[in-house]
Write a protein that holds these residues in place. Structure first.
Motif, PDB file in Angstrom:
ATOM      1  N   ASP A 148       0.806  -1.227   0.000  1.00 54.22           N
ATOM      2  CA  ASP A 148       0.000   0.000   0.000  1.00 54.22           C
ATOM      3  C   ASP A 148       0.839   1.277   0.000  1.00 54.22           C
ATOM      4  O   ASP A 148       0.299   2.359  -0.206  1.00 54.22           O
ATOM      5  CB  ASP A 148      -0.947   0.009   1.218  1.00 54.22           C
ATOM      6  CG  ASP A 148      -2.008  -1.079   1.107  1.00 54.22           C
ATOM      7  OD1 ASP A 148      -2.313  -1.510  -0.018  1.00 54.22           O
ATOM      8  OD2 ASP A 148      -2.529  -1.499   2.159  1.00 54.22           O
ATOM      9  N   PHE A 149       2.144   1.157   0.216  1.00 55.08           N
ATOM     10  CA  PHE A 149       2.997   2.341   0.276  1.00 55.08           C
ATOM     11  C   PHE A 149       3.344   2.862  -1.115  1.00 55.08           C
ATOM     12  O   PHE A 149       3.555   2.088  -2.048  1.00 55.08           O
ATOM     13  CB  PHE A 149       4.304   2.035   1.022  1.00 55.08           C
ATOM     14  CG  PHE A 149       4.164   2.068   2.509  1.00 55.08           C
ATOM     15  CD1 PHE A 149       4.384   3.243   3.212  1.00 55.08           C
ATOM     16  CD2 PHE A 149       3.807   0.932   3.210  1.00 55.08           C
ATOM     17  CE1 PHE A 149       4.253   3.284   4.594  1.00 55.08           C
ATOM     18  CE2 PHE A 149       3.676   0.958   4.586  1.00 55.08           C
ATOM     19  CZ  PHE A 149       3.901   2.143   5.277  1.00 55.08           C
ATOM     20  N   ILE A 186       8.309   3.497   8.783  1.00 49.29           N
ATOM     21  CA  ILE A 186       8.407   3.553  10.248  1.00 49.29           C
ATOM     22  C   ILE A 186       7.687   4.795  10.772  1.00 49.29           C
ATOM     23  O   ILE A 186       6.979   4.738  11.772  1.00 49.29           O
ATOM     24  CB  ILE A 186       9.881   3.492  10.682  1.00 49.29           C
ATOM     25  CG1 ILE A 186      10.413   2.079  10.402  1.00 49.29           C
ATOM     26  CG2 ILE A 186      10.054   3.867  12.144  1.00 49.29           C
ATOM     27  CD1 ILE A 186      11.893   1.907  10.589  1.00 49.29           C
ATOM     28  N   THR A 187       7.836   5.913  10.062  1.00 49.39           N
ATOM     29  CA  THR A 187       7.140   7.147  10.455  1.00 49.39           C
ATOM     30  C   THR A 187       5.635   6.913  10.521  1.00 49.39           C
ATOM     31  O   THR A 187       4.988   7.309  11.492  1.00 49.39           O
ATOM     32  CB  THR A 187       7.457   8.279   9.451  1.00 49.39           C
ATOM     33  OG1 THR A 187       8.845   8.588   9.534  1.00 49.39           O
ATOM     34  CG2 THR A 187       6.645   9.522   9.738  1.00 49.39           C
ATOM     35  N   CYS A 188       5.084   6.272   9.508  1.00 49.98           N
ATOM     36  CA  CYS A 188       3.632   6.032   9.469  1.00 49.98           C
ATOM     37  C   CYS A 188       3.179   5.145  10.624  1.00 49.98           C
ATOM     38  O   CYS A 188       2.163   5.424  11.269  1.00 49.98           O
ATOM     39  CB  CYS A 188       3.241   5.407   8.130  1.00 49.98           C
ATOM     40  SG  CYS A 188       3.324   6.539   6.718  1.00 49.98           S
ATOM     41  N   ILE A 220       7.937  11.797  -0.482  1.00 50.66           N
ATOM     42  CA  ILE A 220       7.222  10.512  -0.503  1.00 50.66           C
ATOM     43  C   ILE A 220       6.661  10.177   0.873  1.00 50.66           C
ATOM     44  O   ILE A 220       5.547   9.661   0.989  1.00 50.66           O
ATOM     45  CB  ILE A 220       8.134   9.395  -1.042  1.00 50.66           C
ATOM     46  CG1 ILE A 220       8.377   9.641  -2.539  1.00 50.66           C
ATOM     47  CG2 ILE A 220       7.516   8.020  -0.830  1.00 50.66           C
ATOM     48  CD1 ILE A 220       9.368   8.705  -3.167  1.00 50.66           C
ATOM     49  N   THR A 221       7.414  10.484   1.936  1.00 51.61           N
ATOM     50  CA  THR A 221       6.892  10.266   3.288  1.00 51.61           C
ATOM     51  C   THR A 221       5.618  11.080   3.484  1.00 51.61           C
ATOM     52  O   THR A 221       4.614  10.567   4.006  1.00 51.61           O
ATOM     53  CB  THR A 221       7.948  10.627   4.355  1.00 51.61           C
ATOM     54  OG1 THR A 221       9.069   9.749   4.212  1.00 51.61           O
ATOM     55  CG2 THR A 221       7.390  10.506   5.762  1.00 51.61           C
ATOM     56  N   GLN A 222       5.633  12.333   3.044  1.00 54.90           N
ATOM     57  CA  GLN A 222       4.445  13.189   3.147  1.00 54.90           C
ATOM     58  C   GLN A 222       3.273  12.584   2.377  1.00 54.90           C
ATOM     59  O   GLN A 222       2.140  12.563   2.868  1.00 54.90           O
ATOM     60  CB  GLN A 222       4.758  14.593   2.615  1.00 54.90           C
ATOM     61  CG  GLN A 222       3.590  15.561   2.702  1.00 54.90           C
ATOM     62  CD  GLN A 222       3.172  15.846   4.137  1.00 54.90           C
ATOM     63  OE1 GLN A 222       3.996  16.197   4.955  1.00 54.90           O
ATOM     64  NE2 GLN A 222       1.916  15.683   4.439  1.00 54.90           N
ATOM     65  N   LYS A 223       3.529  12.067   1.198  1.00 59.28           N
ATOM     66  CA  LYS A 223       2.477  11.437   0.382  1.00 59.28           C
ATOM     67  C   LYS A 223       1.925  10.190   1.059  1.00 59.28           C
ATOM     68  O   LYS A 223       0.717   9.944   1.040  1.00 59.28           O
ATOM     69  CB  LYS A 223       3.001  11.096  -1.013  1.00 59.28           C
ATOM     70  CG  LYS A 223       3.214  12.318  -1.885  1.00 59.28           C
ATOM     71  CD  LYS A 223       3.803  11.948  -3.234  1.00 59.28           C
ATOM     72  CE  LYS A 223       4.021  13.207  -4.069  1.00 59.28           C
ATOM     73  NZ  LYS A 223       4.728  12.917  -5.327  1.00 59.28           N
ATOM     74  N   LYS A 278      -0.292  11.207   3.971  1.00 53.60           N
ATOM     75  CA  LYS A 278      -1.585  11.670   3.445  1.00 53.60           C
ATOM     76  C   LYS A 278      -2.436  10.488   2.980  1.00 53.60           C
ATOM     77  O   LYS A 278      -3.631  10.421   3.273  1.00 53.60           O
ATOM     78  CB  LYS A 278      -1.357  12.653   2.306  1.00 53.60           C
ATOM     79  CG  LYS A 278      -2.618  13.266   1.774  1.00 53.60           C
ATOM     80  CD  LYS A 278      -2.334  14.310   0.713  1.00 53.60           C
ATOM     81  CE  LYS A 278      -3.656  14.902   0.216  1.00 53.60           C
ATOM     82  NZ  LYS A 278      -3.443  15.895  -0.833  1.00 53.60           N
ATOM     83  N   LYS A 279      -1.814   9.545   2.287  1.00 55.37           N
ATOM     84  CA  LYS A 279      -2.537   8.374   1.782  1.00 55.37           C
ATOM     85  C   LYS A 279      -3.202   7.595   2.918  1.00 55.37           C
ATOM     86  O   LYS A 279      -4.315   7.110   2.785  1.00 55.37           O
ATOM     87  CB  LYS A 279      -1.578   7.465   1.014  1.00 55.37           C
ATOM     88  CG  LYS A 279      -2.237   6.208   0.479  1.00 55.37           C
ATOM     89  CD  LYS A 279      -1.286   5.360  -0.325  1.00 55.37           C
ATOM     90  CE  LYS A 279      -2.040   4.151  -0.862  1.00 55.37           C
ATOM     91  NZ  LYS A 279      -1.207   3.312  -1.711  1.00 55.37           N
TER      92      LYS A 279
END
Length: 187
Positions: free
Chosen positions: A6-7, A47-49, A70-73, A76-77
């Motif tokens: 899903d990432f 890991i952040t998510c 990409i981490t921000q995206k 948001k996702k």
């Protein structure tokens, strides 16, 4: 747990850390809803998510602007991010302005692991936890030696997750993301 498939990913940004590895890191971190977590070398934000769903605050750092994007995206996702700060800088610079760390996760150090650990040691709360993921043998040795020098009692676990793929004549196991997880608690 968020599923690997899903990432949002990129060829130019490492990650996400595989789901089973993220689960072990979460378990070893003993994260609570009051913790302040640093994710140094956040890559695509796996890991952040995961930590954003469990900790009070997560600060994610990466030198690569595409990794931050990409981490921000991904945040948001997954409908996450209210408790996240993203910093596009090297770990040592970014950490100088951060205090009261409960958990520090280091997945990338840009060859500054010892310097980053020196800084984290001064900013880690009592009973704070450090988790380092390492693929290179040299990084594993460097991490353990530095943690011992800083008076920690590091523990290392080598993890090799394999997933099966069903074939006509049987099941083939495919290794994914072999990695060492080094943990230490502040005394």
């Amino acid at each position: 747990m968020l599923e690997d498939m899903d990432f949002i990913k990129s060829c130019d940004v490492p990650g996400p850390t595989k789901e089973a590895i993220r689960a072990i890191i979460l378990y070893k971190s003993e994260v609570s809803s009051t913790d302040k977590v640093i994710d140094c070398g956040c890559g695509t934000g796996g890991i952040t998510c995961e930590f954003s769903q469990r900790a009070q605050e997560v600060i994610s750092i990466d030198t690569n602007p595409e990794a931050i994007d990409i981490t921000q995206k991904n945040l948001k996702k997954f409908g996450l991010g209210d408790n996240i700060t993203l910093i596009n800088d090297n770990g040592a610079n970014a950490l100088k302005d951060i205090d009261n760390i409960d958990i520090a996760i280091i997945g990338g150090s840009g060859r500054e692991l010892e310097n980053i650990l020196d800084i984290i040691d001064t900013k880690l709360n009592s009973n704070g936890r450090i988790i380092i993921t390492a693929i290179l043998v040299d990084t594993k040795i460097e991490a353990i030696n530095k943690l011992k020098q800083l008076n920690y009692n590091p523990k290392i676990m080598e993890v090799n997750i394999s997933n099966g793929r069903v074939l006509d004549r049987g099941v083939m196991m495919i290794s994914e993301n072999p990695i060492a997880i080094i943990t230490a608690k502040k005394r």
